[in-house]
Design a protein around this motif. Structure first.
Motif, PDB file in Angstrom:
ATOM      1  N   TRP A  99      41.006  34.634  42.283  1.00 18.21           N
ATOM      2  CA  TRP A  99      41.390  35.094  40.955  1.00 18.21           C
ATOM      3  C   TRP A  99      40.184  35.407  40.054  1.00 18.21           C
ATOM      4  CZ3 TRP A  99      44.166  37.740  38.000  1.00 18.21           C
ATOM      5  CH2 TRP A  99      44.191  37.547  36.616  1.00 18.21           C
ATOM      6  N   PRO A 100      39.158  34.547  39.972  1.00 17.36           N
ATOM      7  CA  PRO A 100      38.031  34.878  39.097  1.00 17.36           C
ATOM      8  C   PRO A 100      37.334  36.184  39.470  1.00 17.36           C
ATOM      9  CG  PRO A 100      38.003  32.541  39.625  1.00 17.36           C
ATOM     10  CD  PRO A 100      39.029  33.178  40.520  1.00 17.36           C
ATOM     11  N   VAL A 101      37.161  36.443  40.776  1.00 17.76           N
ATOM     12  CA  VAL A 101      36.479  37.678  41.172  1.00 17.76           C
ATOM     13  C   VAL A 101      37.384  38.884  40.952  1.00 17.76           C
ATOM     14  CG1 VAL A 101      34.929  36.535  42.802  1.00 17.76           C
ATOM     15  CG2 VAL A 101      37.112  37.412  43.625  1.00 17.76           C
ATOM     16  N   VAL A 102      38.680  38.700  41.142  1.00 13.24           N
ATOM     17  CA  VAL A 102      39.622  39.782  40.853  1.00 13.24           C
ATOM     18  C   VAL A 102      39.582  40.125  39.368  1.00 13.24           C
ATOM     19  CG1 VAL A 102      42.081  40.333  40.659  1.00 13.24           C
ATOM     20  CG2 VAL A 102      41.186  39.398  42.795  1.00 13.24           C
ATOM     21  N   PHE A 103      39.564  39.106  38.513  1.00 19.03           N
ATOM     22  CA  PHE A 103      39.540  39.351  37.074  1.00 19.03           C
ATOM     23  C   PHE A 103      38.237  40.035  36.662  1.00 19.03           C
ATOM     24  CE2 PHE A 103      39.233  38.369  32.549  1.00 19.03           C
ATOM     25  CZ  PHE A 103      40.522  38.653  32.132  1.00 19.03           C
ATOM     26  N   ALA A 104      37.133  39.623  37.275  1.00 18.44           N
ATOM     27  CA  ALA A 104      35.844  40.269  36.993  1.00 18.44           C
ATOM     28  C   ALA A 104      35.889  41.741  37.373  1.00 18.44           C
ATOM     29  CB  ALA A 104      34.723  39.555  37.746  1.00 18.44           C
ATOM     30  N   HIS A 105      36.516  42.042  38.507  1.00 17.06           N
ATOM     31  CA  HIS A 105      36.634  43.435  38.949  1.00 17.06           C
ATOM     32  C   HIS A 105      37.530  44.228  37.999  1.00 17.06           C
ATOM     33  CE1 HIS A 105      36.536  46.291  42.571  1.00 17.06           C
ATOM     34  NE2 HIS A 105      37.038  46.965  41.547  1.00 17.06           N
ATOM     35  N   VAL A 115      28.993  35.991  46.241  1.00 20.20           N
ATOM     36  CA  VAL A 115      28.380  34.661  46.140  1.00 20.20           C
ATOM     37  C   VAL A 115      29.351  33.675  45.512  1.00 20.20           C
ATOM     38  CG1 VAL A 115      26.576  33.316  45.001  1.00 20.20           C
ATOM     39  CG2 VAL A 115      26.002  35.480  46.105  1.00 20.20           C
ATOM     40  N   PHE A 116      30.024  34.110  44.446  1.00 21.95           N
ATOM     41  CA  PHE A 116      30.995  33.213  43.801  1.00 21.95           C
ATOM     42  C   PHE A 116      32.117  32.852  44.772  1.00 21.95           C
ATOM     43  CE2 PHE A 116      34.849  32.195  41.525  1.00 21.95           C
ATOM     44  CZ  PHE A 116      34.421  31.321  40.540  1.00 21.95           C
TER      45      PHE A 116
END
Length: 220
Positions: free
Chosen positions: A201-207, A192-193
């Motif tokens: 980058w934000p989703v990679v960092f979350a992962h 969704v993000f």
């Protein structure tokens, strides 16, 4: 007849299947074997982390070479690290953990006979954990979201989301029914993000956080 080439960030269904097989086929087979074996406990070590890094780097190179040959916009796949994006990643991770917890607690409460896979991280070092998390976080989200989801938008948004989520589910089946629900909840938040922002980058960092935190503060 000459095969039609993809251009920009578009993928044909055949291209998506080939990329999925290159990147995740080995892991899907391993997860299927674990499922058929009755969901054995998952044990991690420094050696398994190093092995995972090597395998994912090799598979990533193969997939990128294929995408280059198909004229996919590879430069757009590079996650551009930024402090603000990292902070967003922390928020994404927190939301995903809360959603995953709500889903799995509800599911587990309905049937105590559902198999739950135990994770063992005994003796795993911080260095190998962080290294694996960085490689794995980039590998999974770049190819699941940056390639498959974005590349299949031309086939329809719901189809693109469904395809990406299905691949994510298939190579995590080794975690058992409860684990898969958690993975799907986590993947949905990241998806969704990404759909709203188009930023990796934000989703990679979350992962990355999702691979590090449980080792030292979670089940391990």
């Amino acid at each position: 007849m000459e095969q039609t080439r993809v251009s920009g960030s578009k993928l044909s269904l055949v291209d998506a299947l080939i990329v999925s097989t290159i990147c995740f086929g080995l892991f899907i087979v391993a997860s299927t074997q674990a499922m058929l074996a009755g969901y054995p406990d998952a044990e991690f070590s420094d050696a398994s982390n190093v092995y995972g890094i090597l395998i994912e780097v090799i598979l990533a190179v193969c997939a990128l070479l294929y995408l280059h040959f198909r004229h996919f916009d590879i430069r757009s796949l590079y996650p551009r690290p930024q402090w603000m994006g990292a902070l967003e990643g922390v928020g994404i991770y927190a939301v995903a953990v809360v959603l995953g917890g709500l889903v799995t607690e509800t599911f587990e409460g309905n049937d105590s006979s559902i198999p739950v896979v135990a994770f063992s991280f005994q003796g795993v070092s911080l260095a190998s954990t962080v290294a694996f998390a960085m490689v794995n976080g980039i590998f999974e989200e770049v190819f699941l979201l940056g390639v498959l989801l974005r590349g299949l938008k031309g086939q329809g948004m719901w189809f693109a989301v469904g395809f990406s989520m299905l691949v994510r589910l298939l190579y995590h089946t080794y975690q058992g029914p409860v684990g898969v629900l958690s993975v799907l909840a986590f993947g949905l938040v990241l998806t969704v993000f990404y759909l709203r922002t188009g930023r990796l980058w934000p989703v990679v960092f979350a992962h990355i956080l999702g691979d590090i935190v449980p080792v030292f503060f979670g089940e391990g």
